[in-house]
Design a protein around this motif. Structure first.
Motif, PDB file in Angstrom:
ATOM      1  N   LYS A  84       1.001  -1.185   0.426  1.00 53.09           N
ATOM      2  CA  LYS A  84       0.094   0.163   0.011  1.00 53.09           C
ATOM      3  C   LYS A  84       0.897   0.946   0.103  1.00 53.09           C
ATOM      4  CE  LYS A  84      -4.038  -0.166   0.436  1.00 53.09           C
ATOM      5  NZ  LYS A  84      -5.569   0.335  -1.022  1.00 53.09           N
ATOM      6  N   THR A  90      -5.060   3.935   4.210  1.00 56.89           N
ATOM      7  CA  THR A  90      -6.273   4.256   4.764  1.00 56.89           C
ATOM      8  C   THR A  90      -6.628   3.121   6.402  1.00 56.89           C
ATOM      9  OG1 THR A  90      -8.174   3.232   4.163  1.00 56.89           O
ATOM     10  CG2 THR A  90      -7.286   4.632   2.936  1.00 56.89           C
ATOM     11  N   ALA A  91      -7.335   4.358   6.991  1.00 57.06           N
ATOM     12  CA  ALA A  91      -7.363   3.695   8.653  1.00 57.06           C
ATOM     13  C   ALA A  91      -8.096   2.171   7.890  1.00 57.06           C
ATOM     14  CB  ALA A  91      -8.147   4.599   9.591  1.00 57.06           C
ATOM     15  N   ASP A  92      -9.016   1.838   7.446  1.00 55.58           N
ATOM     16  CA  ASP A  92      -9.610   0.368   6.981  1.00 55.58           C
ATOM     17  C   ASP A  92      -8.792  -0.210   6.791  1.00 55.58           C
ATOM     18  OD1 ASP A  92     -12.415   1.489   7.495  1.00 55.58           O
ATOM     19  OD2 ASP A  92     -12.483   2.203   5.778  1.00 55.58           O
ATOM     20  N   ASP A  93      -7.004   0.146   6.415  1.00 57.48           N
ATOM     21  CA  ASP A  93      -6.118  -0.717   6.030  1.00 57.48           C
ATOM     22  C   ASP A  93      -5.385  -0.869   7.148  1.00 57.48           C
ATOM     23  OD1 ASP A  93      -6.651  -0.519   2.944  1.00 57.48           O
ATOM     24  OD2 ASP A  93      -5.029   0.827   2.555  1.00 57.48           O
ATOM     25  N   ALA A  95      -6.583  -1.302   9.825  1.00 57.06           N
ATOM     26  CA  ALA A  95      -7.717  -2.255  10.627  1.00 57.06           C
ATOM     27  C   ALA A  95      -7.640  -3.164  10.486  1.00 57.06           C
ATOM     28  CB  ALA A  95      -8.958  -1.070  11.122  1.00 57.06           C
ATOM     29  N   ALA A  96      -7.272  -3.366   9.369  1.00 55.72           N
ATOM     30  CA  ALA A  96      -7.735  -4.917   8.107  1.00 55.72           C
ATOM     31  C   ALA A  96      -6.418  -5.688   9.437  1.00 55.72           C
ATOM     32  CB  ALA A  96      -8.132  -4.821   6.253  1.00 55.72           C
ATOM     33  N   LYS A  99      -6.281  -6.448  12.259  1.00 54.57           N
ATOM     34  CA  LYS A  99      -7.246  -7.404  12.947  1.00 54.57           C
ATOM     35  C   LYS A  99      -6.394  -8.463  12.374  1.00 54.57           C
ATOM     36  CE  LYS A  99     -11.443  -9.467  12.237  1.00 54.57           C
ATOM     37  NZ  LYS A  99     -13.000  -9.240  11.151  1.00 54.57           N
TER      38      LYS A  99
END
Length: 174
Positions: A84, A90-93, A95-96, A99
């Motif tokens: 990336k 991004t914050a979603d990246d 977070a994934a 996790k």
């Protein structure tokens, strides 16, 4: 004329210790009769043992496959984060990634876990830098130079380290 009853009464008999031997089966038949049931039980036990062994091996291989799949998911998340880059993050990246690597300490040896922590800390730092940069006046030249300086060899080096650290963990041995 002699009848069957008469023939049976006149048949020669031998006596061993007072016991009549008329009509006795050959000795090998007696052995087969005596050993037949235990032999059948032993054969059944051997077959059952073989099937139990194969089930154990199948369960062992399933465990290896499950562990491999969990490790591969962590690897894929790390590769995705590395590829990336810092500018597209991004914050979603993040977070994934967090996790996916949450249980990495139970899946990998300590050097891999330490490297994943480095990736995590860098990703969080890069995300904060991006959020701070939104508030500032954009300077395309400055941003491009910073981006090239930070990325120069970073992704390639990280991929090399990740591959080196996880190569033993991402191998299925039977």
């Amino acid at each position: 004329m002699m009848t069957a009853k008469c023939l049976a009464e006149n048949a020669p008999t031998t006596s061993v210790g007072g016991v009549s031997m008329a009509g006795e089966l050959p000795i090998w038949v007696e052995y087969v009769k005596a050993l037949g049931t235990p032999s059948a039980a032993l054969l059944a036990a051997a077959i059952a043992g073989y099937f139990a062994y194969r089930q154990w091996r199948t369960a062992q291989n399933k465990l290896k496959l499950d562990l491999f799949e969990r490790r591969l998911a962590v690897h894929d998340a790390a590769v995705s984060l590395i590829l990336k880059g810092t500018q597209n993050l991004t914050a979603d990246d993040v977070a994934a990634f967090l996790k996916a690597v949450a249980n990495a300490r139970w899946l990998f040896k300590q050097p891999v876990v330490d490297f994943l922590k480095v990736l995590q800390n860098d990703a969080l730092r890069d995300l904060r830098v991006q959020e701070m940069a939104i508030d500032e006046e954009p300077d395309p030249i400055k941003d491009a130079l910073e981006f090239l300086t930070r990325l120069e060899g970073r992704a390639t080096d990280r991929m090399r380290v990740l591959t080196m650290l996880m190569k033993d963990d991402l191998t299925i041995r039977h």
